[in-house]
Design an enzyme around this catalytic site. Structure first.
Site, short mmCIF file in Angstrom:
data_model
loop_
_atom_site.label_atom_id
_atom_site.label_comp_id
_atom_site.label_asym_id
_atom_site.label_seq_id
_atom_site.Cartn_x
_atom_site.Cartn_y
_atom_site.Cartn_z
N ASP A 1 6.92 -15.39 -9.01
CA ASP A 1 5.64 -16.11 -9.01
C ASP A 1 4.45 -15.17 -8.89
O ASP A 1 3.34 -15.59 -8.57
CB ASP A 1 5.62 -17.12 -7.85
CG ASP A 1 5.82 -16.44 -6.49
OD1 ASP A 1 5.95 -15.19 -6.46
OD2 ASP A 1 5.83 -17.14 -5.46
N ASP B 1 19.11 8.55 -11.00
CA ASP B 1 20.21 8.95 -11.89
C ASP B 1 20.02 10.43 -12.18
O ASP B 1 19.17 10.81 -12.99
CB ASP B 1 20.16 8.11 -13.17
CG ASP B 1 21.02 8.67 -14.30
OD1 ASP B 1 21.73 9.68 -14.08
OD2 ASP B 1 20.98 8.09 -15.40
N ASN C 1 7.92 -1.92 0.08
CA ASN C 1 6.87 -1.80 -0.94
C ASN C 1 5.81 -0.74 -0.62
O ASN C 1 5.30 -0.09 -1.54
CB ASN C 1 6.15 -3.15 -1.11
CG ASN C 1 7.07 -4.24 -1.66
OD1 ASN C 1 8.12 -3.94 -2.23
ND2 ASN C 1 6.68 -5.49 -1.48
N HIS D 1 19.04 1.31 -11.28
CA HIS D 1 18.83 2.66 -10.75
C HIS D 1 19.28 3.75 -11.73
O HIS D 1 19.39 4.90 -11.34
CB HIS D 1 19.54 2.81 -9.40
CG HIS D 1 18.86 2.06 -8.30
ND1 HIS D 1 19.34 2.01 -7.01
CD2 HIS D 1 17.72 1.32 -8.29
CE1 HIS D 1 18.54 1.28 -6.26
NE2 HIS D 1 17.55 0.83 -7.02
N ARG E 1 11.12 -2.42 -11.33
CA ARG E 1 11.26 -2.68 -9.89
C ARG E 1 10.26 -3.74 -9.40
O ARG E 1 10.57 -4.55 -8.53
CB ARG E 1 11.07 -1.37 -9.13
CG ARG E 1 11.31 -1.49 -7.64
CD ARG E 1 11.40 -0.12 -7.00
NE ARG E 1 11.76 -0.22 -5.59
CZ ARG E 1 11.00 0.23 -4.59
NH1 ARG E 1 9.85 0.83 -4.86
NH2 ARG E 1 11.39 0.10 -3.35
N HIS F 1 11.11 -7.00 -7.13
CA HIS F 1 10.50 -7.26 -5.82
C HIS F 1 9.64 -8.52 -5.82
O HIS F 1 9.35 -9.08 -4.77
CB HIS F 1 9.69 -6.04 -5.36
CG HIS F 1 10.57 -4.93 -4.87
ND1 HIS F 1 10.16 -4.02 -3.91
CD2 HIS F 1 11.83 -4.59 -5.20
CE1 HIS F 1 11.15 -3.16 -3.67
NE2 HIS F 1 12.16 -3.46 -4.45
N ASP F 2 9.20 -8.96 -6.99
CA ASP F 2 8.54 -10.26 -7.08
C ASP F 2 9.57 -11.38 -6.91
O ASP F 2 9.44 -12.25 -6.05
CB ASP F 2 7.83 -10.39 -8.44
CG ASP F 2 7.09 -11.72 -8.58
OD1 ASP F 2 6.63 -12.26 -7.54
OD2 ASP F 2 6.95 -12.22 -9.72
C1 HEM Z 1 21.06 -3.35 -4.80
C2 HEM Z 1 20.11 -3.28 -3.90
C3 HEM Z 1 18.94 -2.36 -4.07
C4 HEM Z 1 18.50 -1.47 -3.15
C5 HEM Z 1 19.07 -1.24 -1.76
C6 HEM Z 1 17.38 -0.77 -3.74
C7 HEM Z 1 16.64 0.20 -3.11
C8 HEM Z 1 15.72 1.02 -3.72
C9 HEM Z 1 15.00 2.08 -3.08
C10 HEM Z 1 15.11 2.44 -1.61
C11 HEM Z 1 14.23 2.68 -4.01
C12 HEM Z 1 13.28 3.87 -3.80
C13 HEM Z 1 12.04 3.37 -3.11
C14 HEM Z 1 11.14 4.47 -2.60
O1 HEM Z 1 11.23 5.61 -3.04
O2 HEM Z 1 10.33 4.14 -1.76
C15 HEM Z 1 14.45 2.00 -5.25
C16 HEM Z 1 13.85 2.32 -6.45
C17 HEM Z 1 14.05 1.65 -7.62
N1 HEM Z 1 14.74 0.46 -7.76
FE1 HEM Z 1 15.99 -0.37 -6.41
N2 HEM Z 1 17.19 -1.23 -5.00
C18 HEM Z 1 18.10 -2.22 -5.25
C19 HEM Z 1 18.20 -2.97 -6.40
C20 HEM Z 1 17.41 -2.81 -7.51
C21 HEM Z 1 17.39 -3.71 -8.63
C22 HEM Z 1 18.16 -5.02 -8.71
C23 HEM Z 1 16.54 -3.17 -9.55
C24 HEM Z 1 16.14 -3.70 -10.90
C25 HEM Z 1 16.95 -4.39 -11.66
C26 HEM Z 1 16.04 -1.94 -8.98
C27 HEM Z 1 15.20 -1.06 -9.63
C28 HEM Z 1 14.69 0.09 -9.07
C29 HEM Z 1 13.97 1.09 -9.82
C30 HEM Z 1 13.76 1.08 -11.33
C31 HEM Z 1 13.54 2.06 -8.91
C32 HEM Z 1 12.70 3.31 -9.22
C33 HEM Z 1 11.24 2.91 -9.21
C34 HEM Z 1 10.27 4.03 -9.54
O3 HEM Z 1 10.67 5.13 -9.91
O4 HEM Z 1 9.06 3.76 -9.39
N3 HEM Z 1 16.56 -1.76 -7.74
N4 HEM Z 1 15.34 0.98 -5.05
#
Ligand code: HEM
Ligand SMILES: *[C@@H]1O[C@H](CO)[C@@H](O)[C@H](O)[C@H]1NC(C)=O
Ligand SMILES: *[C@@H]1O[C@H](CO)[C@@H](O)[C@H](O)[C@H]1NC(C)=O
Ligand SMILES: *[C@@H]1O[C@H](CO)[C@@H](O)[C@H](O)[C@H]1NC(C)=O
Ligand SMILES: *[C@@H]1O[C@H](CO)[C@@H](O)[C@H](O)[C@H]1NC(C)=O
Length: 317
Positions: free
Chosen positions: A73, A237, A93, A192, A61, A65-66
């Protein structure tokens, strides 16, 4: 003869010019300048993930976000100072991004072995790939040669990173703004398949949405009450949280997407067909995911003499 020499000089100049302008990254960028770079990153990531599986998700993630904020960068790594506000407190973040210490440790080792050579932006990119592999995903080759920014943008972080309340058209346009197709957006959302999210980002889905499996919603409500418990975690998941597989897509088909934005990909809409494909064929998902990650890693890198190689990823030199 003179014209031959002239045309040789001209083509050399052109080649040189391309190299200088060169947004061209190369997978062998550190082969002579820091041959141990890739193995150093891999062993640190593998160790971090085996002591806490979630770290693989957090590192993946961090790279996303970078890259979505003015390119890959390492701007996301810059700490706030008295004079400078970075991206760490941006809404997507704050209290949510993690993994900074793992990147710091890798940087410390690399600065010992190859001082001033390996950028923080490249460390993030390779760590994202190695995280997927450490959680049983399929590998891909990472182009290298990014350099690090001297600035960051809180406002770009707040506007460019997609939020969990977006609907399908919002997700498509957020990724299209960065040059991605809808299919690539769906593939990348497959990130995800690992990691967790806080109650505050799925509360409304758990309590108020109808396109959600009933028993899944009940279990989410026990983790995430109508008020309080904002930081309680649920797996993105629900089937295999710590395995990089295609279960994320299978879950969507049974209405067990955790975030509103996840379930938007399967709702009798235009993305359903892609979800069906990835859920039926994990090899197709792995290939598309790897290709889309390379494309994400190519978002506006600083190369050549632009930017710098930070010695400490948290601050500019
Ligand atoms: C499609 C649009 C996306 C949305 C709306 C989104 C949103 C989010 C949100 C809300 C969370 C949880 C944050 C929290 O608990 O504060 C999350 C976690 C995460 N996101 Fe996304 N995300 C998106 C795309 C992506 C992409 C493109 C990736 C990587 C290829 C990604 C990888 C992850 C991972 C691995 C987590 C879990 C992080 C952890 O357990 O520390 N996400 N995302
Ligand atoms: C903040 O800016 C002042 C004046 O430009 C400078 O002297 C100081 O070192 C800066 N502080 C930090 C933490 O960058
Ligand atoms: C970030 O989180 C901290 C700690 O919870 C909080 O005090 C601060 O107000 C938050 N900042 C923003 C910009 O939301
Ligand atoms: C459910 O939706 C209603 C109406 O939009 C809203 O007032 C309420 O806060 C929501 N409940 C939760 C738990 O998000
Ligand atoms: C999709 O359409 C089918 C057939 O019209 C319907 O039975 C189903 O409930 C719809 N699903 C969603 C998530 O809207």
């Amino acid at each position: 003869m003179a014209s031959l020499i002239y045309s040789f000089m001209l083509s050399t100049l052109i080649l040189f010019g391309i190299q200088m302008a060169g947004a061209q990254l190369s997978s062998t960028f550190y082969s002579t300048s820091c041959p141990s770079a890739l193995s150093t990153i891999k062993s640190a990531v593998t160790a971090a993930v085996s002591s806490e599986a979630r770290m693989g998700a957090s590192l993946l993630r961090l790279h996303f976000h970078d890259c979505f904020v003015n390119g890959c960068d390492a701007s996301v790594l810059l700490d706030d100072t008295a004079n400078f506000t970075g991206e760490k407190t941006a809404l997507p973040n704050n209290n949510s991004l993690r993994g900074f210490e793992v990147i710091d440790n890798i940087k410390t080792t690399l600065e010992k072995n190859c001082p001033g050579v390996v950028s923080c932006a490249d460390i993030l990119t390779v760590a994202a790939r190695d995280s997927v592999v450490a959680l049983s995903g399929k590998s891909w080759t990472v182009p290298l040669g990014r350099r690090d920014s001297t600035t960051a943008s809180l406002s770009a972080a707040n506007t460019n990173i997609p939020g969990p309340n977006l609907d399908l058209s919002g997700l498509i346009s957020s990724f299209s703004n960065k040059g991605f197709t809808a299919r690539e957006m769906v593939a990348l959302s497959g990130g995800h398949t690992i990691g967790s999210a806080r109650c505050v980002v799925f509360r409304n889905r758990a309590h108020n949405e109808t396109n959600i499996d009933a028993s899944f919603a009940t279990s989410l409500r026990s983790i995430c009450p109508t008020s309080g418990g904002n930081n309680n975690l649920a797996a993105l998941d629900v089937t295999t949280r710590d395995v990089f597989d295609n279960a994320y897509f299978t879950n969507l088909k049974s209405f067990k997407g955790l975030l509103h934005s996840d379930q938007e990909l399967f709702k009798n809409g235009s993305a359903d067909a892609i979800v069906n494909t990835y859920s039926a064929n994990s090899a197709t998902f792995f290939t598309d995911f790897g290709n889309a990650m390379v494309k994400m890693g190519n978002l506006s890198p600083l190369t050549g003499t632009n930017g710098q190689i930070r010695t400490n990823c948290r601050k500019t030199n």
